[in-house]
Structure formats: structure tokens, C-alpha cells
Design a protein around this motif. Sequence first.
Motif, mmCIF file in Angstrom:
data_model
loop_
_atom_site.group_PDB
_atom_site.id
_atom_site.type_symbol
_atom_site.label_atom_id
_atom_site.label_comp_id
_atom_site.label_asym_id
_atom_site.label_seq_id
_atom_site.Cartn_x
_atom_site.Cartn_y
_atom_site.Cartn_z
ATOM 1 N N LEU A 168 0.808 -1.215 0.000
ATOM 2 C CA LEU A 168 0.000 0.000 0.000
ATOM 3 C C LEU A 168 0.843 1.268 0.000
ATOM 4 C CD1 LEU A 168 -3.034 -0.793 2.335
ATOM 5 C CD2 LEU A 168 -3.041 -0.422 -0.137
ATOM 6 N N ASN A 169 1.931 1.281 0.747
ATOM 7 C CA ASN A 169 2.767 2.490 0.798
ATOM 8 C C ASN A 169 3.337 2.827 -0.567
ATOM 9 O OD1 ASN A 169 2.344 2.906 3.533
ATOM 10 N ND2 ASN A 169 4.129 1.689 4.155
ATOM 11 N N VAL A 170 3.808 1.820 -1.277
ATOM 12 C CA VAL A 170 4.374 2.051 -2.606
ATOM 13 C C VAL A 170 3.288 2.525 -3.570
ATOM 14 C CG1 VAL A 170 5.503 0.963 -4.586
ATOM 15 C CG2 VAL A 170 6.216 0.381 -2.259
ATOM 16 N N LEU A 171 2.134 1.869 -3.544
ATOM 17 C CA LEU A 171 1.036 2.247 -4.433
ATOM 18 C C LEU A 171 0.524 3.656 -4.120
ATOM 19 C CD1 LEU A 171 -0.956 -1.121 -4.450
ATOM 20 C CD2 LEU A 171 0.351 -0.150 -6.348
ATOM 21 N N ASP A 172 0.587 4.048 -2.847
ATOM 22 C CA ASP A 172 0.123 5.365 -2.443
ATOM 23 C C ASP A 172 1.101 6.453 -2.881
ATOM 24 O OD1 ASP A 172 -1.636 7.185 -1.055
ATOM 25 O OD2 ASP A 172 -0.100 7.310 0.501
ATOM 26 N N GLN A 173 2.380 6.161 -2.834
ATOM 27 C CA GLN A 173 3.403 7.156 -3.155
ATOM 28 C C GLN A 173 3.594 7.338 -4.655
ATOM 29 O OE1 GLN A 173 7.104 6.435 -1.040
ATOM 30 N NE2 GLN A 173 6.011 5.816 0.819
ATOM 31 N N TYR A 174 3.360 6.272 -5.414
ATOM 32 C CA TYR A 174 3.612 6.325 -6.855
ATOM 33 C C TYR A 174 2.313 6.041 -7.616
ATOM 34 C CZ TYR A 174 8.370 5.978 -5.114
ATOM 35 O OH TYR A 174 9.549 6.187 -4.437
ATOM 36 N N PRO A 175 1.663 7.089 -8.133
ATOM 37 C CA PRO A 175 0.344 6.942 -8.776
ATOM 38 C C PRO A 175 0.322 5.966 -9.943
ATOM 39 C CG PRO A 175 0.860 9.258 -8.386
ATOM 40 C CD PRO A 175 2.102 8.485 -8.104
ATOM 41 N N LEU A 186 -4.249 -3.814 -10.045
ATOM 42 C CA LEU A 186 -4.721 -2.924 -8.996
ATOM 43 C C LEU A 186 -3.864 -1.670 -8.867
ATOM 44 C CD1 LEU A 186 -5.371 -5.644 -6.257
ATOM 45 C CD2 LEU A 186 -6.955 -4.825 -8.010
ATOM 46 N N ARG A 187 -4.530 -0.575 -8.516
ATOM 47 C CA ARG A 187 -3.839 0.680 -8.220
ATOM 48 C C ARG A 187 -4.621 1.419 -7.155
ATOM 49 N NH1 ARG A 187 -5.703 5.552 -10.413
ATOM 50 N NH2 ARG A 187 -7.572 5.350 -11.717
ATOM 51 N N VAL A 188 -3.976 2.398 -6.516
ATOM 52 C CA VAL A 188 -4.632 3.248 -5.518
ATOM 53 C C VAL A 188 -4.783 4.635 -6.122
ATOM 54 C CG1 VAL A 188 -4.461 4.290 -3.233
ATOM 55 C CG2 VAL A 188 -3.712 1.933 -3.577
#
Length: 221
Positions: A168-175, A186-188
Motif C-alpha cells: 500500500l505504501n508504494v502504491l500510495d506514493q507512486y500513482p 490494482l492501483r490506488v
Amino acid sequence: RQAFEERWAQLGGRTVAQMVYSPRDNDFSAPLKTMLNLDQSESRHRQLATVLKRKLEFVPHRRQDVDFIFLAAYPRQARAIRPQLLFHHAGDVPLYATSHVFTGKVDARSDRDMDGIIFGDMPWLLGAPTPQQGVRQQAMSVLTQHTNQLERRLVAMGVDAYNLVQRLNVLDQYPYERFQGETGNLRVDEENRVRRQMVWARFENGVPQLLENIELEPGAR
């Protein structure tokens, strides 16, 4: 229906016709003929035959301003609607549907009538390659007694939820970062919602066959 129309309009599309049907029906001729303007074609034929006072050879003509048909249906309805579209001269129109048309279990005999339908679904159910497919194979050997599609889909969601927490941290930091999961790619998003892009398949001889080179816009889910 409203959500589809609104999003389709945002993407530059236009809905030229829409019809509803009763899920309890087996004969969908009436809504299909109205949607395809076949009822208007038949009306013109009757009027012309009345004016000329003789029987005329007639082949109904459907509307020609349709690029594709989007179908919202479960397997029972889709198995009836697809052949009736063929009968009503719309067999050459691409037919797209949601994952609801697939039970999650290959049944070539029952699903043969859905040949040609294109739909999106989970890699887990369509056999698409993912980094976790080894886990999938182990799980499937245990879940053979589970025939309910919802149960199988929930297991895939559980697998992704377990793996997604660690990323989650990586997905949150890198759109533009993606996680190739069992429920889809999946993406955030900017509102911290998990969105997914599913894989696509088409029924051929009653069996879903994976399709390649189908591009979706990044926000599709």
C-alpha cells in the motif's frame, strides 16, 4: 444503467438506445426488436403492403448507428439473449458484458449459446498468468467442492487483500505503480480507493478465451 451512460458520455460516447427486460422472461424479442428498430421496419412493411394491397417479400433491417451492445445479464438471461440477437440480424454487432455473465466455472455445454460475448473478469477465474498463480493452483485443488461463483471470487479478493497490505505504501506514493493481483491489475487512486483493471475474454465454443491487446483507460474498474 445511469452510471454507465454518464461514464460513457464522459469518454465521448453516445447511447443511442436502451431497453430493460424482465429477468424472469425467456423470450426477449419485444425489447430487442424495439432497441434495434426492427419494429419500425416491420411497421413500414405492413403499411406498404396495405397501400399496394398485395403480399410483399420482406427482410427486416435493423438500425445501423450501433457500434456495440452492452449487456447487463446473468448467465441464464445471456444464454437466451445472445441467440435472439443473432436471430434479429444483430449477430455482427460486438456484444460486451460484465463478469455477471460468467458463473466462474467452465461449462462449455451450457455456455455455448453465449459464443461471441466479450466480458471482463478476474485473472483468478479466467486462468490469466499472475505472480501468485501458484497460490491459485493450490487453492483451486482445495476449493473444488465450491461451485458458487461468489465464494470463488471472495477467495481471490482475500488473496489480493493479503498481498496488497504489504504494498500500500508504494502504491500510495507512486500513482502509476500497479499490483498484478488475482482480481485484476490494482492501483490506488488520489482518493485512496483501490481500483482494478480486469482481464478480458470472449466465449468461444462455450469456453472463455483470453483476449490480448484490449486497452482500457487508466481509471477503469
